[in-house]
Write an enzyme that holds these catalytic residues in place. Structure first.
Site, PDB file in Angstrom:
ATOM      1  N   TYR A  47       0.848  -1.203   0.000  1.00 37.21           N
ATOM      2  CA  TYR A  47       0.000   0.000   0.000  1.00 37.21           C
ATOM      3  C   TYR A  47       0.877   1.246   0.000  1.00 37.21           C
ATOM      4  CZ  TYR A  47      -2.803   3.810   2.002  1.00 37.21           C
ATOM      5  OH  TYR A  47      -3.390   5.038   2.240  1.00 37.21           O
ATOM      6  N   LYS A  77       1.189   4.109  -2.947  1.00 37.77           N
ATOM      7  CA  LYS A  77       0.884   5.525  -2.709  1.00 37.77           C
ATOM      8  C   LYS A  77       2.112   6.391  -3.015  1.00 37.77           C
ATOM      9  CE  LYS A  77      -2.309   7.234  -1.110  1.00 37.77           C
ATOM     10  NZ  LYS A  77      -3.475   7.836  -1.834  1.00 37.77           N
TER      11      LYS A  77
HETATM   12  P1  NDP Z   1     -11.825   5.555   1.749  1.00 40.20           P
HETATM   13  O1  NDP Z   1     -11.354   4.139   1.777  1.00 40.20           O
HETATM   14  O2  NDP Z   1     -12.860   5.991   2.718  1.00 40.20           O
HETATM   15  O3  NDP Z   1     -12.389   5.876   0.280  1.00 40.20           O
HETATM   16  C1  NDP Z   1     -11.695   5.464  -0.854  1.00 40.20           C
HETATM   17  C2  NDP Z   1     -12.405   6.014  -2.072  1.00 40.20           C
HETATM   18  O4  NDP Z   1     -11.694   5.554  -3.231  1.00 40.20           O
HETATM   19  C3  NDP Z   1     -13.860   5.536  -2.213  1.00 40.20           C
HETATM   20  O5  NDP Z   1     -14.643   6.593  -2.725  1.00 40.20           O
HETATM   21  C4  NDP Z   1     -13.733   4.424  -3.247  1.00 40.20           C
HETATM   22  O6  NDP Z   1     -14.903   4.207  -4.007  1.00 40.20           O
HETATM   23  C5  NDP Z   1     -12.641   5.020  -4.137  1.00 40.20           C
HETATM   24  N1  NDP Z   1     -12.018   4.018  -4.983  1.00 40.20           N
HETATM   25  C6  NDP Z   1     -11.432   2.851  -4.625  1.00 40.20           C
HETATM   26  N2  NDP Z   1     -11.016   2.180  -5.717  1.00 40.20           N
HETATM   27  C7  NDP Z   1     -11.328   2.963  -6.783  1.00 40.20           C
HETATM   28  C8  NDP Z   1     -11.163   2.833  -8.185  1.00 40.20           C
HETATM   29  N3  NDP Z   1     -10.607   1.727  -8.748  1.00 40.20           N
HETATM   30  N4  NDP Z   1     -11.602   3.821  -8.989  1.00 40.20           N
HETATM   31  C9  NDP Z   1     -12.184   4.919  -8.464  1.00 40.20           C
HETATM   32  N5  NDP Z   1     -12.369   5.108  -7.152  1.00 40.20           N
HETATM   33  C10 NDP Z   1     -11.958   4.131  -6.322  1.00 40.20           C
HETATM   34  O7  NDP Z   1     -10.535   6.466   1.825  1.00 40.20           O
HETATM   35  P2  NDP Z   1     -10.284   7.772   2.720  1.00 40.20           P
HETATM   36  O8  NDP Z   1     -11.318   8.793   2.406  1.00 40.20           O
HETATM   37  O9  NDP Z   1     -10.091   7.332   4.125  1.00 40.20           O
HETATM   38  O10 NDP Z   1      -8.849   8.240   2.177  1.00 40.20           O
HETATM   39  C11 NDP Z   1      -8.715   9.380   1.328  1.00 40.20           C
HETATM   40  C12 NDP Z   1      -7.260   9.525   0.924  1.00 40.20           C
HETATM   41  O11 NDP Z   1      -6.449   9.708   2.087  1.00 40.20           O
HETATM   42  C13 NDP Z   1      -6.651   8.329   0.186  1.00 40.20           C
HETATM   43  O12 NDP Z   1      -5.759   8.806  -0.785  1.00 40.20           O
HETATM   44  C14 NDP Z   1      -5.859   7.604   1.259  1.00 40.20           C
HETATM   45  O13 NDP Z   1      -4.778   6.861   0.700  1.00 40.20           O
HETATM   46  C15 NDP Z   1      -5.380   8.787   2.071  1.00 40.20           C
HETATM   47  N6  NDP Z   1      -5.088   8.461   3.463  1.00 40.20           N
HETATM   48  C16 NDP Z   1      -6.047   7.852   4.237  1.00 40.20           C
HETATM   49  C17 NDP Z   1      -5.791   7.566   5.560  1.00 40.20           C
HETATM   50  C18 NDP Z   1      -6.819   6.893   6.414  1.00 40.20           C
HETATM   51  O14 NDP Z   1      -6.542   6.704   7.611  1.00 40.20           O
HETATM   52  N7  NDP Z   1      -7.988   6.538   5.894  1.00 40.20           N
HETATM   53  C19 NDP Z   1      -4.508   7.926   6.191  1.00 40.20           C
HETATM   54  C20 NDP Z   1      -3.576   8.584   5.281  1.00 40.20           C
HETATM   55  C21 NDP Z   1      -3.877   8.839   3.979  1.00 40.20           C
HETATM   56  P3  NDP Z   1     -15.979   3.066  -3.537  1.00 40.20           P
HETATM   57  O15 NDP Z   1     -16.561   3.558  -2.253  1.00 40.20           O
HETATM   58  O16 NDP Z   1     -16.980   3.016  -4.616  1.00 40.20           O
HETATM   59  O17 NDP Z   1     -15.182   1.812  -3.389  1.00 40.20           O
END
Ligand code: NDP
Length: 257
Positions: free
Chosen positions: A126, A130
Site C-alpha cells: 500500500y 501511494k
Molecule cells: P476511503 O477508503 O474511505 O475511500 C476510498 C475512495 O476511493 C472511495 O470513494 C472508493 O470508491 C474510491 N475508490 C477505490 N477504488 C477505486 C477505483 N478503482 N476507482 C475509483 N475510485 C476508487 O478512503 P479515505 O477517504 O479514508 O482516504 C482518502 C485519501 O487519504 C486516500 O488517498 C488515502 O490513501 C489517504 N489516506 C487515508 C488515511 C486513512 O486513515 N484513511 C490515512 C492517510 C492517507 P468506492 O466507495 O466506490 O469503493
C-alpha cells in the site's frame, strides 16, 4: 469553478462534499467508482471530456493496507500508475490536481515528527503504491499539490473511531496495538484545509504538504480516549503489532509535522 472529485464516496470525499465552507463557488462532479474507475483509463477520459474540470481532487485510493499485500496489481494501478495517467490528463486539460497521499510513505524509524522533505521509505505494498502515485504527480508537468495526511476519521465510511465505538459496545474486552504512533486527523478539518488551498492554489502549487491534527498518540491511547469520551465501559488491552499477525507492516512512528 468546475471540480472533479474522485473518491467522493470515501470518508474524505464525503467530508469535502458535506463541508459548508465556500462551497457556493464550486460546482462539484463526483462520479462513482463505477463511472470513473481508476483501473479503467477510458473512464477517466470520459469524465474529463464530460465535465472539463478546472480542478481535480483525487481522494480515491485502494486503502485496504493488508488487502494490498495480496492484491498488489490493483493497489499499484489504483494508487500508482493510474494517478500518473490522471496527472497527464490534468496537464492536457490545463487543469489543476490536488492529490492525497499518506504518512505511510515513511518507514517510521524517525524519533520526531516527519517534515515534508524527510527521506521517504515505504515498507508495505500500500505504502509503495501511494509513494508511486505521489511521485507520478510530482514529476508530471501539471499544476499540482500533494497533501500527505494520517489516521483519518470522520462520520463517514469505515475508520478506527467508528470501529472502536462499535466493538466496545459489544465486546467486554478489546485488544489494541500500543506500538504504532501517529496523528489522528479529522477528515472534516482536512476538507476545510483543501477548500482553503483551492482558493489560494497558485501560491501553494507544485509542492508536497503535510496535514494532520496536532497530538501524537498510539492506537491504544486513541482508543482509550474514544471510549472515555463516549462513556463506554470496556476493558482495553494493549498489545504489540506482532500480536495481530498483520499481512502488511506498518510504520512505528508516522507522526507528520
Ligand atoms: P476511503 O477508503 O474511505 O475511500 C476510498 C475512495 O476511493 C472511495 O470513494 C472508493 O470508491 C474510491 N475508490 C477505490 N477504488 C477505486 C477505483 N478503482 N476507482 C475509483 N475510485 C476508487 O478512503 P479515505 O477517504 O479514508 O482516504 C482518502 C485519501 O487519504 C486516500 O488517498 C488515502 O490513501 C489517504 N489516506 C487515508 C488515511 C486513512 O486513515 N484513511 C490515512 C492517510 C492517507 P468506492 O466507495 O466506490 O469503493
Amino acid at each position: 469553478m468546475r471540480i472533479l472529485l474522485i473518491g467522493g464516496s470515501g470518508q474524505l470525499g464525503l467530508s469535502i462534499i458535506n463541508s459548508k465552507e465556500n462551497l457556493g463557488e464550486f460546482k462539484f462532479f463526483y462520479p462513482s467508482s463505477k463511472q470513473l474507475d481508476l483501473t479503467d483509463l477510458s473512464s477517466i477520459d470520459s469524465a474529463f471530456s464530460e465535465f472539463n474540470p478546472e480542478l481535480v481532487i483525487n481522494c480515491a485510493a485502494y486503502t485496504n493496507v493488508d488487502g494490498a499485500e495480496s492484491d498488489k496489481k490493483t493497489a499499484l494501478q489504483v494508487n500508482g500508475s493510474s494517478v500518473g495517467y490522471l496527472a497527464k490528463k490534468v496537464e492536457d486539460y490545463n487543469s489543476f490536481l490536488i492529490h492525497i497521499s499518506t504518512d505511510y510513505v515513511f518507514d517510521g524509524k524517525k524519533n520526531g515528527e516527519y517534515q515534508e522533505n524527510n527521506k521517504t521509505n515505504p515498507i508495505s505494498i500500500y505504502a509503495k503504491s501511494k509513494f508511486e502515485g505521489e511521485n507520478n504527480v510530482i514529476r508530471s508537468n501539471s499544476e499540482t499539490l500533494v497533501i500527505r495526511t494520517s489516521w483519518l476519521f470522520s462520520p463517514y465510511g469505515k475508520n478506527f473511531v467508528k470501529t472502536i465505538i462499535k466493538r466496545s459496545k459489544h465486546d467486554g474486552e478489546i485488544k489494541v496495538v500500543n506500538d504504532q504512533f501517529g496523528k489522528p486527523t479529522y477528515a472534516m478539518d482536512l476538507a476545510q484545509a483543501i477548500i482553503a488551498l483551492i482558493l489560494n492554489k497558485n501560491s501553494f502549487k507544485n509542492k508536497v504538504y503535510h496535514f494532520a491534527n496536532s497530538g501524537k498518540t498510539s492506537w491504544y491511547n486513541f482508543a482509550k480516549k474514544i471510549i472515555s469520551y463516549k462513556k463506554i465501559e470496556c476493558k482495553l488491552v494493549p498489545v504489540s503489532s506482532s500480536f495481530f499477525n498483520y499481512k502488511a507492516i506498518r510504520p512505528e512512528n508516522s507522526a507528520l509535522s
